[in-house]
Design a protein around this motif. Structure first.
Motif, short mmCIF file in Angstrom:
data_model
loop_
_atom_site.label_atom_id
_atom_site.label_comp_id
_atom_site.label_asym_id
_atom_site.label_seq_id
_atom_site.Cartn_x
_atom_site.Cartn_y
_atom_site.Cartn_z
N UNK A 18 53.45 35.58 46.20
CA UNK A 18 54.86 35.56 45.83
C UNK A 18 55.16 36.66 44.81
N UNK A 19 56.41 37.08 44.79
CA UNK A 19 56.88 38.07 43.84
C UNK A 19 58.38 37.90 43.67
N UNK A 20 58.90 38.52 42.66
CA UNK A 20 60.34 38.49 42.42
C UNK A 20 60.84 39.93 42.44
N UNK A 21 62.03 40.14 42.98
CA UNK A 21 62.56 41.50 43.00
C UNK A 21 62.99 41.90 41.58
N UNK A 22 63.03 43.20 41.29
CA UNK A 22 63.30 43.66 39.91
C UNK A 22 64.63 43.18 39.32
N UNK A 23 65.65 42.98 40.14
CA UNK A 23 66.93 42.52 39.60
C UNK A 23 67.04 41.00 39.59
N UNK A 28 67.18 38.74 41.94
CA UNK A 28 68.08 38.10 42.89
C UNK A 28 67.32 37.27 43.91
N UNK A 29 66.06 37.66 44.22
CA UNK A 29 65.29 36.98 45.24
C UNK A 29 63.85 36.77 44.79
N UNK A 30 63.27 35.66 45.25
CA UNK A 30 61.83 35.43 45.17
C UNK A 30 61.32 35.52 46.60
N UNK A 31 60.24 36.25 46.80
CA UNK A 31 59.64 36.39 48.13
C UNK A 31 58.31 35.66 48.15
N UNK A 32 58.06 34.92 49.24
CA UNK A 32 56.75 34.30 49.42
C UNK A 32 56.18 34.74 50.76
N UNK A 33 54.86 34.82 50.81
CA UNK A 33 54.17 35.22 52.02
C UNK A 33 53.00 34.28 52.22
N UNK A 34 52.94 33.68 53.39
CA UNK A 34 51.86 32.75 53.72
C UNK A 34 51.30 33.14 55.08
N UNK A 35 49.97 33.13 55.19
CA UNK A 35 49.32 33.61 56.41
C UNK A 35 49.75 32.80 57.64
N UNK A 60 57.19 31.24 38.14
CA UNK A 60 57.82 32.50 37.76
C UNK A 60 58.80 32.27 36.61
N UNK A 61 58.77 33.17 35.63
CA UNK A 61 59.76 33.18 34.56
C UNK A 61 60.88 34.12 34.96
N UNK A 62 62.11 33.62 34.92
CA UNK A 62 63.30 34.42 35.25
C UNK A 62 63.93 34.88 33.94
N UNK A 63 63.62 36.08 33.54
CA UNK A 63 64.04 36.58 32.24
C UNK A 63 65.56 36.63 32.08
N UNK A 64 66.27 37.10 33.10
CA UNK A 64 67.73 37.22 32.98
C UNK A 64 68.42 35.87 32.93
#
Length: 113
Positions: free
Chosen positions: A74-79, A81-88, A20-24
């Motif tokens: 995985x995804x990152x929240x719009x601001x 602040x968090x990266x979320x991961x989901x694994x089965x 993931x690229x963290x732009x901010x």
């Protein structure tokens, strides 16, 4: 960008990782994956989380994932602040990008196969 992956113990490659690229923050983080995606060898999953500060070619290991895993969502929240991961198998976790600590979700279930 001149982002490469030297010295991350990925000599045979790495598949199923998150990147993931963290732009901010102007940083790139790479996490998890299979360091040995060759049919002749057993899989080598890992839980390393690396950060690249977009200066030079150096990466820093900043934390570990809750489990060794690959092929997760995985995804990152719009601001950012968090990266979320989901694994089965392991469930849903979030990584706080200020403290670099992982938290297990108690309100969301992981997807099923």
């Amino acid at each position: 960008w001149d982002v490469t992956y030297p010295n991350l113990t990925w000599e045979r490659g790495n598949t199923g990782l998150g990147c993931i690229y963290l732009k901010t923050m102007n940083k790139v983080i790479a996490f998890g994956g299979n360091k040995c995606p060759i049919p002749e060898y057993p899989d080598v999953l890992h839980d390393d989380v690396w950060i690249h500060h977009m200066k030079g070619r150096e990466w820093s290991k900043i934390t570990r994932m809750p489990y060794e895993m690959s092929h997760f969502g995985y995804t990152i929240c719009p601001n950012e602040r968090f990266v979320y991961i989901s694994h089965v198998k392991h469930g849903v976790y979030r990584l706080c990008l200020n403290s670099w600590k992982w938290y297990k979700s108690t309100k969301v279930d992981a997807p099923t196969k």
